[in-house]
Each structure stands twice: as C-alpha cells, then as structure tokens.
Design a protein around this motif. Structure first.
Motif, PDB file in Angstrom:
ATOM      1  N   LEU A 101      -3.335  -5.256   0.305  1.00 47.38           N
ATOM      2  CA  LEU A 101      -2.252  -4.324   0.024  1.00 47.38           C
ATOM      3  C   LEU A 101      -1.479  -3.964   1.277  1.00 47.38           C
ATOM      4  CD1 LEU A 101      -3.999  -1.892  -2.492  1.00 47.38           C
ATOM      5  CD2 LEU A 101      -2.562  -3.875  -2.989  1.00 47.38           C
ATOM      6  N   GLN A 125       1.783   1.862  -3.567  1.00 50.37           N
ATOM      7  CA  GLN A 125       0.587   2.330  -4.282  1.00 50.37           C
ATOM      8  C   GLN A 125       0.378   3.830  -4.054  1.00 50.37           C
ATOM      9  OE1 GLN A 125      -3.100   1.656  -2.348  1.00 50.37           O
ATOM     10  NE2 GLN A 125      -4.167   1.054  -4.228  1.00 50.37           N
ATOM     11  N   ARG A 135      -3.765  -7.055  -9.191  1.00 51.08           N
ATOM     12  CA  ARG A 135      -4.753  -8.145  -9.160  1.00 51.08           C
ATOM     13  C   ARG A 135      -4.674  -8.976 -10.436  1.00 51.08           C
ATOM     14  NH1 ARG A 135     -11.229  -6.789  -8.997  1.00 51.08           N
ATOM     15  NH2 ARG A 135     -12.053  -8.931  -8.951  1.00 51.08           N
ATOM     16  N   VAL A 173       0.823  -1.201   0.000  1.00 51.36           N
ATOM     17  CA  VAL A 173       0.000   0.000   0.000  1.00 51.36           C
ATOM     18  C   VAL A 173       0.866   1.264   0.000  1.00 51.36           C
ATOM     19  CG1 VAL A 173      -0.216   0.163   2.529  1.00 51.36           C
ATOM     20  CG2 VAL A 173      -2.029   1.074   1.055  1.00 51.36           C
ATOM     21  N   THR A 233      -4.081  -1.178  -7.988  1.00 52.69           N
ATOM     22  CA  THR A 233      -4.706  -2.371  -7.407  1.00 52.69           C
ATOM     23  C   THR A 233      -5.177  -3.331  -8.493  1.00 52.69           C
ATOM     24  OG1 THR A 233      -5.455  -1.085  -5.492  1.00 52.69           O
ATOM     25  CG2 THR A 233      -6.553  -3.202  -5.899  1.00 52.69           C
ATOM     26  N   GLU A 255      -4.341   4.985  -7.610  1.00 52.51           N
ATOM     27  CA  GLU A 255      -4.443   3.876  -6.652  1.00 52.51           C
ATOM     28  C   GLU A 255      -5.298   2.735  -7.186  1.00 52.51           C
ATOM     29  OE1 GLU A 255      -5.611   5.005  -2.743  1.00 52.51           O
ATOM     30  OE2 GLU A 255      -3.937   6.399  -2.455  1.00 52.51           O
TER      31      GLU A 255
END
Length: 282
Positions: A264, A227, A246, A224, A242, A238
């Motif tokens: 995250l 990110q 993924r 995170v 993600t 962001e």
C-alpha cells in the motif's frame, strides 16, 4: 526411488502426442512420497480438485507462474514419457539413458510440468523442465564429479527436448533466473484472498466502487494515504480497503507489476484498471 515399471501411471497419448488436459483425473507418474530427497521443500498444493506433487521449491514457483496465466487451463506434473521412445531417442542422440540403480534396465523418465493453454486454434500444450542453474550449467560445477553429474542431466534434457519435438510440443528449460520469487509470493497472497461472506448484500460491491473511485481521484498519492482518508472519514475501514483491493487484483480487475511486492506504500500510478466493468460478488 523405485522404478514404476508395470505400475506406471501413464498418460495416454494420441496421434503426434496430442491429448486434452485430464483435469482432476490426471495422476502424476512420481508422487511426493516416492522421493526421499528433493531440491528444497516437497509440496502438494491443491489444483483443480486434486493434489499436485511438486518436488522442489522451484517447481512450486513455476507452477504458481503458470497458474496465474489467464490462458492456462490445466497443469500436469511429473509427466510420464513413453520409455520405448526415450530409449530410442537416447540411442539416436548418442546419449546415456537413465538406468535403474544397480541394473542395466532403463529408468522411466518424466517432464516436470506439462501446461495446457487456450489459444485461437484451441487448446495446446507446452512442456517445461524446471531446474536450478547450478544443476544444468557446466560452468558452475566446481569438481569433476559435479561436472559429470551436470553433463548427465544435460543428456537427459536433450532426450526430453527431442521427445517433445517429435510430438510438435514446445519444450523449454526454466531456471530460477526466469522464475521470480517475488512474483510467486504475490500470486500466492492474491490467490488466498477471500471476502467475508457475512457482510450485508452489496457491501463488497460498494466497497469496490469506493476503492476504485479513490484510486482514480488519487493519482499522485500513495495507496495507503487513500486508505487512511476513507477510514478517517468513516467511509471504509482500513482492513476492508486492503481486502477489497487485494480481491480486485486477484480477479484481475486491477493490475500491478507482479515482479514487485504488493504494498500500500506504492503510488497509485503503479495500479491500472482492467477494461471490463468492475464487479464483485457478495
């Protein structure tokens, strides 16, 4: 549920039970609408161009487990067992064959899942019975009635085991102890991944390169944190970060421990790269 005598959707068996996966031509011997009661939700997920008929939450979990395995090329559910063979095997084993309710007629048996996988010697299959432990362990039965029910299920499982052994097919019983609910959630979340096709050509490949570069350089940090850094610098949003990570996991280009929920907040060290070069389409 009525017996399907005369209407059975039988899978044609070859010598020693060998046959190829039928893919979208396969028809299960029992369908969701045939069953009044089931262990949890009945489910009909899409797979290889057809609906699967899964009769319990645990069968869904087992299906997801095998669907994720890279060597699996096909899964067939509620697989019909030749009744002439199951009746003979029951007699040889001294077991009680299931009967059509209110009659002395043998009830047709099925195996929950038959899985086809690719190996060095070609395509092979294995059979799996999927049951909750409380339904197949005498030690968990609390009353004489429950113990009799469990004993009868164990007899049915022994008939199944011998049936598949005769066909040189590996058979095993799986319970919730072998099938992780967390793994199922991860698999379902990853397989529902879909990159936004409206983005400009090359966007997702560039995003994948950015994500992977950040993961390589960010050892010791949380995902995170990477990110947020890319987003703050105006490099990659962001949500895009993600969705890209993924997708990389869903396509097995980045791996993590599937027994723990994807997050995250996990450290970068929890994620590993595949040996093959990273490539996204779109």
């Amino acid at each position: 549920m009525a017996a399907r005598t005369g209407l059975a959707r039988k899978a044609a068996e070859g010598a020693k039970g060998a046959r190829w996966c039928l893919g979208d031509a396969y028809e299960p011997h029992i369908r969701v609408q045939d069953v009044r009661r089931s262990n949890g939700k009945k489910s009909r997920p899409k797979y290889q161009g057809r609906e699967l008929h899964l009769l319990s939450d645990l069968e869904v979990r087992a299906f997801r487990h095998f669907e994720w395995e890279p060597t699996v090329v096909g899964i067939e559910e509620q697989y019909y067992l030749e009744i002439e063979d199951t009746v003979r095997i029951a007699a040889e084993a001294g077991a009680s064959h299931p009967l059509v309710i209110g009659t002395d007629d043998p009830f047709e048996m099925t195996t929950d899942l038959v899985i086809y996988h690719q190996c060095d010697r070609g395509e092979r299959r294995m059979a799996r019975s999927i049951k909750y432990s409380k339904d197949v362990e005498l030690g968990l039965a609390e009353t004489p009635v429950e113990r009799r029910k469990v004993a009868h299920r164990l007899e049915k499982l022994e008939i199944e085991r011998r049936y598949w052994t005769e066909r040189n097919v590996n058979w095993a019983l799986l319970t919730e102890r072998e099938l992780s609910e967390e793994r199922q959630r991860n698999i379902e979340w990853l397989l529902s991944s879909s990159l936004d096709g409206a983005r400009p050509d090359g966007f997702w490949q560039h995003a994948a390169d950015l994500v992977c570069e950040a993961l390589v350089a960010g050892d010791g940090a949380r995902v995170v944190d990477l990110q947020r850094e890319l987003d703050a610098d105006g490099i990659l949003g962001e949500a895009d970060f993600t969705e890209c990570l993924r997708h990389l996991c869903a396509t097995r280009q980045v791996a993590f421990d599937m027994e723990q929920r994807f997050s995250l907040l996990r450290p970068v060290s929890d994620f590993a790269f595949a040996a093959a070069p990273l490539k996204l389409v779109g």
